[in-house]
Design an enzyme around this catalytic site. Sequence first.
Site, short mmCIF file in Angstrom:
data_model
loop_
_atom_site.label_atom_id
_atom_site.label_comp_id
_atom_site.label_asym_id
_atom_site.label_seq_id
_atom_site.Cartn_x
_atom_site.Cartn_y
_atom_site.Cartn_z
N GLY A 1 0.81 -1.21 0.00
CA GLY A 1 0.00 0.00 0.00
C GLY A 1 0.84 1.26 0.00
N HIS B 1 3.96 4.46 2.79
CA HIS B 1 5.18 3.99 3.45
C HIS B 1 6.44 4.52 2.76
CE1 HIS B 1 2.61 1.36 5.72
NE2 HIS B 1 2.19 0.76 4.62
N ASP C 1 -1.96 -8.86 1.04
CA ASP C 1 -0.84 -9.10 0.14
C ASP C 1 -0.67 -10.59 -0.12
OD1 ASP C 1 -0.15 -6.38 -0.11
OD2 ASP C 1 0.95 -6.44 1.77
N HIS D 1 0.43 0.44 10.21
CA HIS D 1 -0.87 0.96 9.77
C HIS D 1 -1.71 1.38 10.97
CE1 HIS D 1 0.43 -2.31 6.97
NE2 HIS D 1 0.36 -1.29 6.14
#
Length: 284
Positions: free
Chosen positions: A6, A9, A62, A171
């Site tokens: 995602g 990051h 993932d 997260h």
Amino acid sequence: MITGGGSGHEPAFVGYLGDGMLDSVAIGEVFASPPALAFYDAIVDADQGEGVAVLFGNYAGDNMNVKMAVQMAEDDDIEVKYVVANDDVASAPKAVKEQRHGIAGGFFMWKVGGARAAKGGSLDDVIASAQNVVNRTKSICVGLEPCVIPALGHSNFKIEDGTMEFGVGHHGEAGTKVEKLKSASEMAQEMAETILNDFDFEEGKEVAVMLSSLGATPVMELYVLYDEVEKVLAKAGHKVWKTYIGNYVTSLDMNGASLTIVDLDDEIKELLSEPAVPIGMKNY
């Protein structure tokens, strides 16, 4: 060699594209896994007829999407193998370490795997080298202030003033405990000892150390924290061979840091010493 994950990051994941590291990257929405089709497209983009290594962090989305993408690629006669980073010691007990999440330690998986590929290694060679460093890498995070999710306009969790979240996820996953805010010395000792206890070393080791900001922590403060980490390691009989300090794997604008320690062997040292030119970072 590819990875994916995602957004939020940065410089991971797209910043590690480049000679000596990644060949293609799948990118998802903020804190969301890329869809299977994005991983598939990255595999096809990277394929040069010798197979593709997919090196990614251990998260449910993932895992699911990579496995679907691998099946799609194999239907196209592309050989794909993968390695999953699981360095976050706070995310699951050691007895079930395969359930741990992959955080900043993924950098070493990409660097070592990329170096092995650049040296002419086969797909199996790349997978073996990447798995070796994954097995010898552990990380822990401390959060001081939460990040703001752009789509929400506010954070998705809360850290009270004067406290810190030990073991927080990238997260905003809950940490192992909420503590009173500590000094850099106390914080370094708790972070380093948590990792060292998980390694359960019986003798002094040669290690690589990464301190990554979670997004809002200034590099100056990372150096203050690193100085204390090195003292803890030296007292325990360990020698720091190489350091990585800066923004490596972040969490939007979260205030905090991740500490990663790699138990080095000759192969890892050799591959970490190979040149790499990722687009989003200085040369490594």
